[in-house]
Design a protein around this motif. Structure first.
Motif, PDB file in Angstrom:
ATOM      1  N   ALA A  49       0.843  -1.191   0.000  1.00 58.11           N
ATOM      2  CA  ALA A  49       0.000   0.000   0.000  1.00 58.11           C
ATOM      3  C   ALA A  49       0.879   1.243   0.000  1.00 58.11           C
ATOM      4  O   ALA A  49       1.845   1.347   0.755  1.00 58.11           O
ATOM      5  CB  ALA A  49      -0.906   0.000   1.224  1.00 58.11           C
ATOM      6  N   PRO A  54      -3.353   0.666  -3.642  1.00 59.37           N
ATOM      7  CA  PRO A  54      -3.972   0.114  -2.434  1.00 59.37           C
ATOM      8  C   PRO A  54      -3.184  -1.030  -1.826  1.00 59.37           C
ATOM      9  O   PRO A  54      -3.380  -1.364  -0.660  1.00 59.37           O
ATOM     10  CB  PRO A  54      -5.335  -0.365  -2.925  1.00 59.37           C
ATOM     11  N   ARG A  58      -5.206  -5.378   0.097  1.00 60.81           N
ATOM     12  CA  ARG A  58      -6.513  -4.741  -0.044  1.00 60.81           C
ATOM     13  C   ARG A  58      -7.156  -5.123  -1.371  1.00 60.81           C
ATOM     14  O   ARG A  58      -8.383  -5.313  -1.450  1.00 60.81           O
ATOM     15  CB  ARG A  58      -6.402  -3.220   0.062  1.00 60.81           C
ATOM     16  N   ASP A 294     -10.356   1.255  -3.448  1.00 56.66           N
ATOM     17  CA  ASP A 294     -10.479   1.844  -2.115  1.00 56.66           C
ATOM     18  C   ASP A 294     -11.933   2.105  -1.729  1.00 56.66           C
ATOM     19  O   ASP A 294     -12.265   2.136  -0.548  1.00 56.66           O
ATOM     20  CB  ASP A 294      -9.689   3.157  -2.034  1.00 56.66           C
ATOM     21  N   THR A 297     -13.493  -1.415  -0.340  1.00 57.66           N
ATOM     22  CA  THR A 297     -13.151  -1.835   1.025  1.00 57.66           C
ATOM     23  C   THR A 297     -11.874  -1.169   1.495  1.00 57.66           C
ATOM     24  O   THR A 297     -11.024  -0.793   0.678  1.00 57.66           O
ATOM     25  CB  THR A 297     -12.973  -3.369   1.092  1.00 57.66           C
ATOM     26  N   GLN A 298     -11.744  -1.036   2.797  1.00 60.65           N
ATOM     27  CA  GLN A 298     -10.493  -0.610   3.422  1.00 60.65           C
ATOM     28  C   GLN A 298      -9.851  -1.777   4.166  1.00 60.65           C
ATOM     29  O   GLN A 298      -8.818  -1.615   4.809  1.00 60.65           O
ATOM     30  CB  GLN A 298     -10.762   0.538   4.411  1.00 60.65           C
ATOM     31  N   GLU A 299     -10.468  -2.956   4.053  1.00 59.25           N
ATOM     32  CA  GLU A 299      -9.941  -4.138   4.723  1.00 59.25           C
ATOM     33  C   GLU A 299      -8.778  -4.735   3.920  1.00 59.25           C
ATOM     34  O   GLU A 299      -8.601  -4.437   2.740  1.00 59.25           O
ATOM     35  CB  GLU A 299     -11.050  -5.189   4.871  1.00 59.25           C
ATOM     36  N   ARG A 300      -8.021  -5.583   4.580  1.00 60.51           N
ATOM     37  CA  ARG A 300      -6.904  -6.281   3.935  1.00 60.51           C
ATOM     38  C   ARG A 300      -7.099  -7.779   4.094  1.00 60.51           C
ATOM     39  O   ARG A 300      -7.493  -8.255   5.170  1.00 60.51           O
ATOM     40  CB  ARG A 300      -5.579  -5.845   4.569  1.00 60.51           C
TER      41      ARG A 300
END
Length: 506
Positions: A49, A54, A58, A294, A297-300
């Motif tokens: 990132a 991202p 992500r 982005d 989601t902002q999750e990984r």
């Protein structure tokens, strides 16, 4: 009498269930099958990132969310140039980027010009490590055969539908590649190759055919333009196209064919939705979209993150050393102005003590934030491990290179130092250059020879810089990263002067 009534009722109930089952079977047959094709192109090994990416973890999380909507009907594909171009990937010959794509569930990847940033043995190792094929239907050897590890197509099943995936590259792509990397290989017409293998797939019972095309395009005033258009004009038997190469974003239907290109660096994900009618053997509906990763989601993804972390740590141990301090943000626009490129061209010119420096714009790949500049940032800017040479060039050849590299929509804008150039970028090639002035105020003489710093890509005639090919070499000066890191350490601080214009536009 009661027995008779009961028997009739049972018969009616059985008949009712038979009718229901028949209706259900009819509806099941009539319902079109949904296939979701998600594409990523020009990732360039951006596994971590960063400001403009991202990161793979992500991206994997976003693809997981999309796949969950239609788990058995989702196809994830790559539009080429997925591996090389970052320190995190190139430090390991792209093998960790291949594994990241395995984790994400890619079904196929199209070869791109930057596949050849690696030598052929490295490409073979990457292909062996991949759970997906590397497609290049229009790369052939001298005998007209597709050489391993490339394949013309792949066949997979999604929601019970036999789906073929063909990969092709722009016919001009080898002009962007160092010639020694593609010795003995040639590129045929992408449309002809696509049509040939689409027909073969159809004969073998494939129901849906998807084309991965590492061929750029862009939307201009609502109309698709660029190299992809003549290919689309000549396709037969192709149901959907996922493109790459130009790092642009588009989603449209072109003459009934849904086509997408998903930007760059994993920042976007292309989506083509197809509805296939099994009874008629036809696609009844299509949709084309591009999503911002982005925004999804902002999750990984934990698996991707855990896999990549040790690689990041190994890279950081080597590349975290501070070289200099940058006082202000320096932008790099591949087809436009680049204060960042201007600064580094001056730095090369000074370090190698040459009259002029010339560099292909496509070799410069990142912006530079204000703050400490580490070897990592420098590698992100100059990711391709080019070798610098000092050569002897006639002024007329320098002028031809400037003319070729200014205003082209096919290659990045030429970068230079040691000159102030006046040009009209709206003019066609051959009429763009108005003047080229040296620091002492004199004009560049077509007849005089100058010492010029160039990289090996330009020296081999890459990107069509034919006037530089085979120039007389004065000396080899080492890798660009080594030359620039030494020069940055000497400078200590970057103070770019925005008022020092080297390109004046008319």
């Amino acid at each position: 009498q009661n027995y008779f009534v009961g028997d009739v009722m049972k018969r009616l109930i059985n008949l009712f269930f038979v009718i229901l089952l028949c209706c259900a079977a009819f509806l099941a047959e009539a319902a079109p099958v949904q296939i979701d094709i998600y594409s990523v192109n020009d990732l360039h090994g951006k596994l971590r990132a960063a400001e403009n990416a991202p990161g793979a973890a992500r991206l994997a999380a976003a693809l997981n969310l999309l796949k969950a909507v239609n788990p058995k009907g989702t196809l994830i594909v790559g539009g080429g140039d997925m591996l090389s171009g970052s320190i995190d990937a190139d430090s390991f010959d792209g093998l960790n980027a291949v594994e990241a794509m395995n984790i994400m569930g890619f079904a196929a990847n199209c070869a791109g010009n930057h596949a050849f940033d690696y030598n052929f043995p490295a490409i073979v190792r990457q292909a062996k490590a991949a759970d997906f094929p590397l497609l290049a239907a229009n790369i052939t050897d001298a005998n007209g055969n597709i050489p391993a590890p490339f394949a013309p197509y792949a066949v997979v099943k999604r929601n019970g539908i036999k789906t073929g995936i063909i990969g092709v590259l722009d016919e001009q792509v080898f002009k962007k590649v160092k010639p020694d990397r593609v010795t003995g290989l040639k590129l045929t017409s992408p449309a002809e190759a696509a049509n040939k293998y689409a027909a073969e797939l159809r004969r073998n019972g494939v129901q849906v055919v998807v084309l991965l095309a590492h061929i750029g395009g862009q939307m201009e005033n609502g109309t698709l333009t660029g190299a992809i258009v003549p290919v689309l004009d000549n396709l037969k038997g192709i149901d959907a196209v996922a493109a790459g190469d130009s790092h642009t974003v588009f989603a449209c239907s072109y003459k009934g064919i849904p086509a997408v290109q998903a930007g760059e660096y994993g920042r976007q994900i292309g989506h083509i939705k197809l509805f296939y009618d099994v009874d008629t053997g036809k696609i009844t509906q299509t949709e084309a979209n591009v999503y911002e990763t982005d925004a999804l989601t902002q999750e990984r993804d934990s698996k991707a993150a855990a896999f990549l972390q040790p690689y990041f740590e190994r890279v950081d141990a080597v590349y975290s050393k501070v070289l200099a301090y940058n006082t202000q943000y320096l932008a790099n626009e591949k087809y436009g102005e680049s204060p960042l490129a201007d600064y580094f061209m001056d730095l090369i010119n000074c370090e190698l003590q040459t009259d002029i420096t010339l560099y292909n714009g496509g070799a410069i790949r990142a912006n530079l934030l204000a703050g400490n500049v580490t070897l990592r940032e420098l590698k992100q800017i100059f990711p391709f491990n080019n070798t610098l040479y000092v050569v002897r060039l006639r002024g007329s050849d320098i002028l031809k290179a400037l003319e070729h590299g200014l205003g082209s929509k096919e290659i990045g804008r030429v970068r230079f130092a040691g000159l102030t150039v006046t040009a009209d970028l709206t003019a066609p090639e051959g009429g763009r250059l108005i003047s080229a002035q040296l620091p002492d105020g004199s004009m560049l003489s077509p007849e005089r020879y100058y010492s010029v710093a160039v990289n090996d890509f330009l020296l081999s005639g890459g990107d069509g810089y034919t006037s530089l090919k085979g120039a007389e070499i004065i000396r080899e000066s080492g890798k660009d990263l080594d030359v620039l890191s030494t020069a940055l350490k000497k400078a200590g601080q970057i103070n770019f002067d925005y008022n020092n214009k080297r390109l004046i536009l008319k």
